[in-house]
Design an enzyme around this catalytic site. Structure first.
Site, mmCIF file in Angstrom:
data_model
loop_
_atom_site.group_PDB
_atom_site.id
_atom_site.type_symbol
_atom_site.label_atom_id
_atom_site.label_comp_id
_atom_site.label_asym_id
_atom_site.label_seq_id
_atom_site.Cartn_x
_atom_site.Cartn_y
_atom_site.Cartn_z
ATOM 1 C CG ASP A 151 68.193 54.072 51.756
ATOM 2 O OD1 ASP A 151 68.653 53.372 51.507
ATOM 3 O OD2 ASP A 151 67.514 54.398 52.471
ATOM 4 C CG ASP A 179 64.478 48.754 50.048
ATOM 5 O OD1 ASP A 179 63.289 49.049 50.109
ATOM 6 O OD2 ASP A 179 65.333 48.928 50.125
#
EC number: 3.1.3.21
Length: 321
Positions: free
Chosen positions: A34, A36
């Site tokens: 991922d 953010d």
């Protein structure tokens, strides 16, 4: 949280020490991250994260980036990765490591609207989302500000709609408005008009522990108003993993999912039989993990990672020397 606290027949959520990390990395070819809250917060890289990814690249590990953020194209994400020091391919191959919900939503519509002449979508989202749709032949309308027209509901409902809209796509839209919501509901009164949501994240982490409302808040508003359920593209939906798998040829047994959210990243990894690592630089905490471990709900137990780290920089010692 110590190993002994994991409980149950299977020990999970173990702190990933340097020794364990070496063993784990020897068993995997691909690491999916991922972005953010894992690699960066806003425009600031997590300390040590760029060095960690560059070391993984140097070891020959294949990296992929799965983000629910629909506000950038693949190419723009690749540029951000390079700008913040994470490396990655350049030129024609720039962006091939990135699987964002803007790109994957475009692939989904290309599949669902195959055979429809000149397909068109009403987009509550960013220019990047519209650009990814346009790249696969789906015309986009609706991007940008749209204020209420007239003095009341009769005037709002009299605003002309674009003809032949076959999908409403809801992504992150800082210009979300009551006018847009009204138009979306009107389009969705046609039973053959698809409702697609890029993701259901309820908030987006920024620097210094701050958050803003996420796309899931907007998707829910449209769902409730239209009395329709959206097809969700992003994590933890398996569709976004299938996009990665089709292009990467992934062996799940030799793949790790690294993320900061239990309800998206870790659940996706669990659903797709991947090894999972939770990093504590984003949304979810060890208290959240413990709550899921102690729950009698089997669904919540799927949201328990195999390992956790304070930061992905904790992997760096296992890659040095």
């Amino acid at each position: 949280m110590a190993e002994a606290e994991a409980g149950g027949d299977e020990v999970r959520c173990v702190r990933l020490s340097a020794e364990r990390a070496k063993l784990l990395l020897a068993e995997v070819d691909t690491l999916l991250f991922d972005c953010d809250g894992v690699l960066w917060r806003g425009e600031t890289a997590v300390p040590g994260a760029p060095e960690t990814l560059r070391a993984l690249r140097a070891r020959g590990k294949r990296l992929g980036f799965i983000t629910n953020n629909s506000s950038k194209t693949r190419t723009a994400y690749a540029e951000k990765l390079r700008r913040l020091g994470f490396g990655g391919p350049m030129g024609p191959e720039a962006g091939l490591e990135v699987f964002g919900t803007a790109y994957c939503s475009a692939l989904y519509l290309r599949q669902r609207l195959a055979g429809v002449p000149d397909p068109k979508a009403y987009v509550l989202g960013s220019p990047a989302l519209a650009a990814e749709l346009e790249a696969v032949g789906v015309t986009s309308v609706g991007v940008g500000p749209d204020v209420l027209h007239g003095d009341g509901p009769s005037d709002w409902l009299a605003v002309p709609l674009e003809p032949d809209v076959r999908a409403v796509v809801v992504g992150f839209d800082p210009h979300f408005s009551y006018m847009k919501l009204t138009k979306a509901v009107r389009y969705l009164q046609q039973p053959d008009c698809l409702l697609v949501g890029t993701n259901m994240d309820n908030r987006l982490p920024l620097e210094n522990g701050r958050f803003i409302a996420g796309t899931g808040c907007l998707v829910r508003a449209v769902e409730m108003a239209a009395q329709r359920q959206a097809d969700i593209i992003g994590k933890p939906s398996r569709f976004i993993f299938d996009c990665v798998s089709q292009e990467y040829g992934i062996n799940p047994e030799r793949t790790v999912m690294v993320g900061d959210r239990l309800d998206t990243d870790i659940l996706l990894g669990s659903t797709c039989s991947l090894k999972t690592i939770l990093t504590l630089t984003g949304v979810s905490s060890l208290e959240d993990v413990k709550s899921n471990q102690e729950s009698d709900c089997m669904f919540k137990k799927k949201m328990v990672p195999d390992f956790y780290v304070d930061s992905i920089a904790d992997l760096l010692p296992a890659l040095q020397g």
